[in-house]
Design a protein around this motif. Structure first.
Motif, mmCIF file in Angstrom:
data_model
loop_
_atom_site.group_PDB
_atom_site.id
_atom_site.type_symbol
_atom_site.label_atom_id
_atom_site.label_comp_id
_atom_site.label_asym_id
_atom_site.label_seq_id
_atom_site.Cartn_x
_atom_site.Cartn_y
_atom_site.Cartn_z
ATOM 1 N N ILE A 32 3.057 1.126 20.727
ATOM 2 C CA ILE A 32 2.660 2.320 20.337
ATOM 3 C C ILE A 32 1.520 2.459 21.411
ATOM 4 C CG2 ILE A 32 0.726 2.619 18.856
ATOM 5 C CD1 ILE A 32 3.154 1.363 16.697
ATOM 6 N N ALA A 33 1.149 1.277 21.462
ATOM 7 C CA ALA A 33 -0.761 1.728 22.255
ATOM 8 C C ALA A 33 0.129 1.659 23.753
ATOM 9 C CB ALA A 33 -1.317 0.248 22.872
ATOM 10 N N ARG A 34 1.169 1.562 24.759
ATOM 11 C CA ARG A 34 1.804 2.155 25.858
ATOM 12 C C ARG A 34 2.418 3.515 25.616
ATOM 13 N NH1 ARG A 34 4.153 -2.818 25.213
ATOM 14 N NH2 ARG A 34 6.587 -1.938 24.691
ATOM 15 N N LEU A 35 1.963 3.991 24.141
ATOM 16 C CA LEU A 35 2.636 5.277 24.801
ATOM 17 C C LEU A 35 1.620 5.756 24.397
ATOM 18 C CD1 LEU A 35 6.108 5.402 21.597
ATOM 19 C CD2 LEU A 35 5.302 6.042 23.982
ATOM 20 N N GLY A 36 -0.689 6.130 24.656
ATOM 21 C CA GLY A 36 -1.135 6.236 24.255
ATOM 22 C C GLY A 36 -1.246 6.685 23.211
ATOM 23 N N ALA B 47 -3.938 5.606 16.483
ATOM 24 C CA ALA B 47 -4.313 6.209 15.165
ATOM 25 C C ALA B 47 -2.848 5.766 14.841
ATOM 26 C CB ALA B 47 -5.241 7.150 15.714
ATOM 27 N N ALA B 48 -2.775 5.824 12.897
ATOM 28 C CA ALA B 48 -0.981 6.071 12.660
ATOM 29 C C ALA B 48 -1.910 7.066 11.163
ATOM 30 C CB ALA B 48 -0.810 4.492 12.815
ATOM 31 N N LEU B 49 -0.692 7.256 10.931
ATOM 32 C CA LEU B 49 -0.865 7.772 9.789
ATOM 33 C C LEU B 49 0.089 7.567 9.090
ATOM 34 C CD1 LEU B 49 -1.549 9.699 7.151
ATOM 35 C CD2 LEU B 49 -1.208 11.869 8.301
ATOM 36 N N HIS C 87 0.927 -1.084 0.162
ATOM 37 C CA HIS C 87 0.170 0.071 0.436
ATOM 38 C C HIS C 87 0.718 1.535 0.552
ATOM 39 C CE1 HIS C 87 -3.979 1.590 0.448
ATOM 40 N NE2 HIS C 87 -3.351 3.279 1.239
ATOM 41 N N VAL C 88 1.775 1.683 0.779
ATOM 42 C CA VAL C 88 2.868 2.573 1.286
ATOM 43 C C VAL C 88 3.736 2.597 -0.074
ATOM 44 C CG1 VAL C 88 4.016 3.563 3.144
ATOM 45 C CG2 VAL C 88 1.607 2.829 3.121
ATOM 46 N N ILE C 89 4.688 1.452 -0.449
ATOM 47 C CA ILE C 89 5.551 1.716 -0.660
ATOM 48 C C ILE C 89 5.179 1.415 -2.328
ATOM 49 C CG2 ILE C 89 7.850 1.021 -1.016
ATOM 50 C CD1 ILE C 89 8.145 2.284 1.518
ATOM 51 N N HIS C 90 5.099 0.263 -2.495
ATOM 52 C CA HIS C 90 4.346 0.234 -3.670
ATOM 53 C C HIS C 90 3.655 0.682 -4.545
ATOM 54 C CE1 HIS C 90 7.405 -3.238 -3.761
ATOM 55 N NE2 HIS C 90 6.318 -3.318 -2.395
ATOM 56 N N GLN C 91 2.493 1.344 -3.745
ATOM 57 C CA GLN C 91 0.922 2.070 -4.618
ATOM 58 C C GLN C 91 1.463 3.173 -4.330
ATOM 59 O OE1 GLN C 91 -2.644 0.128 -3.702
ATOM 60 N NE2 GLN C 91 -1.705 -1.758 -3.927
ATOM 61 N N ARG C 92 1.942 3.794 -3.323
ATOM 62 C CA ARG C 92 2.659 4.993 -3.196
ATOM 63 C C ARG C 92 1.393 6.331 -2.504
ATOM 64 N NH1 ARG C 92 5.186 4.215 -7.687
ATOM 65 N NH2 ARG C 92 8.271 4.624 -7.092
ATOM 66 N N ARG C 93 0.642 4.974 -1.922
ATOM 67 C CA ARG C 93 -0.362 5.566 -0.809
ATOM 68 C C ARG C 93 -0.691 5.815 0.617
ATOM 69 N NH1 ARG C 93 -4.711 1.138 -2.384
ATOM 70 N NH2 ARG C 93 -5.896 2.691 -0.692
ATOM 71 N N ASP C 94 -1.539 6.978 1.545
ATOM 72 C CA ASP C 94 -1.181 6.883 2.808
ATOM 73 C C ASP C 94 -1.769 5.754 3.179
ATOM 74 O OD1 ASP C 94 0.064 9.528 1.760
ATOM 75 O OD2 ASP C 94 -2.031 10.075 2.421
ATOM 76 N N TRP C 95 -1.054 5.254 4.550
ATOM 77 C CA TRP C 95 -1.986 4.149 5.131
ATOM 78 C C TRP C 95 -2.509 5.114 6.704
ATOM 79 C CZ3 TRP C 95 -0.841 2.373 10.082
ATOM 80 C CH2 TRP C 95 -1.693 1.147 10.132
ATOM 81 N N PRO D 4 -7.242 0.682 17.572
ATOM 82 C CA PRO D 4 -5.959 0.457 18.274
ATOM 83 C C PRO D 4 -6.370 -1.031 16.992
ATOM 84 C CG PRO D 4 -7.280 1.559 20.245
ATOM 85 C CD PRO D 4 -7.571 1.913 18.467
ATOM 86 N N ASP D 5 -7.119 -1.582 17.066
ATOM 87 C CA ASP D 5 -7.656 -2.834 16.072
ATOM 88 C C ASP D 5 -6.616 -2.266 14.291
ATOM 89 O OD1 ASP D 5 -8.766 -3.988 18.007
ATOM 90 O OD2 ASP D 5 -10.664 -4.002 17.139
ATOM 91 N N GLU D 6 -7.001 -1.707 13.823
ATOM 92 C CA GLU D 6 -6.636 -1.268 12.826
ATOM 93 C C GLU D 6 -5.131 -1.088 12.954
ATOM 94 O OE1 GLU D 6 -9.838 1.437 10.616
ATOM 95 O OE2 GLU D 6 -9.016 2.650 11.828
ATOM 96 N N VAL D 7 -4.297 -1.021 13.905
ATOM 97 C CA VAL D 7 -3.208 -0.163 14.057
ATOM 98 C C VAL D 7 -2.505 -1.900 14.421
ATOM 99 C CG1 VAL D 7 -1.597 0.814 15.313
ATOM 100 C CG2 VAL D 7 -3.408 2.044 14.902
ATOM 101 N N ALA D 8 -2.964 -2.202 15.111
ATOM 102 C CA ALA D 8 -2.280 -3.822 15.113
ATOM 103 C C ALA D 8 -2.285 -4.653 14.358
ATOM 104 C CB ALA D 8 -2.957 -4.336 16.320
ATOM 105 N N ALA D 9 -3.067 -4.368 13.072
ATOM 106 C CA ALA D 9 -3.982 -5.639 11.711
ATOM 107 C C ALA D 9 -2.479 -5.446 11.635
ATOM 108 C CB ALA D 9 -4.770 -4.879 11.790
#
Length: 155
Positions: free
Chosen positions: A98-102, A105-107, A72-80, A85-90
């Motif tokens: 990441i969860a321990r840091l509060g 969500a991620a971009l 998604h990010v490197i080959h298709q050059r699209r934002d993820w 938290p479930d989407e991050v964990a997946a």
């Protein structure tokens, strides 16, 4: 933006990194902010900036996995974007840290110049942080991100 322009003109190739983070923090905000430089020849990604060096130190390297994120990010050059938290964990192997840091969500935004992925700008914050307005603000920083990554690589 003036501070970033001044930093980009500095003789120090790393001066633009904290100036860019300040711009990102002012426009989007992120509890965790990192910039990774990608080396297509080796398949390694190397951290060139972080606001959490005790957890994610500058210089840290990791091979890019052969997975959906890389596609998604490197080959298709699209934002993820993940807003739960479930989407991050997946998708991110270090989701527990990441969860321990509060962060729940991620971009991850690829920085692309002349068809080449130079790396990614990674913003993480509380679940639900990446609203349409914040995503638009982050995406508006693509050109400054490219300038910063090219400057940081210039020796």
């Amino acid at each position: 933006m003036d501070d970033l322009a001044i930093a980009l003109a500095s003789a120090d190739p790393a001066a633009a990194l904290p100036a860019f983070e300040a711009l990102v923090q002012a426009r989007v905000g992120a509890r965790l902010f990192t910039i990774m430089r990608f080396d297509a020849a080796t398949g390694l990604s190397r951290r060139i900036w972080t606001n959490a060096p005790e957890v994610y130190p500058v210089g840290g390297e990791k091979p890019l996995p052969d997975n959906a994120w890389t596609g998604h990010v490197i080959h298709q050059r699209r934002d993820w974007v993940a807003n739960t938290p479930d989407e991050v964990a997946a998708m991110l192997f270090d989701h527990e840290t990441i969860a321990r840091l509060g962060c729940g969500a991620a971009l991850n935004m690829p920085v692309v110049v002349a068809g080449e992925v130079l790396g990614t700008v990674n913003l993480l914050d509380a679940a639900g942080h990446f609203t349409p307005q914040r995503l638009a603000a982050a995406r508006a920083l693509r050109v400054p991100a490219a300038a910063v990554m090219m400057r940081a690589a210039w020796r």
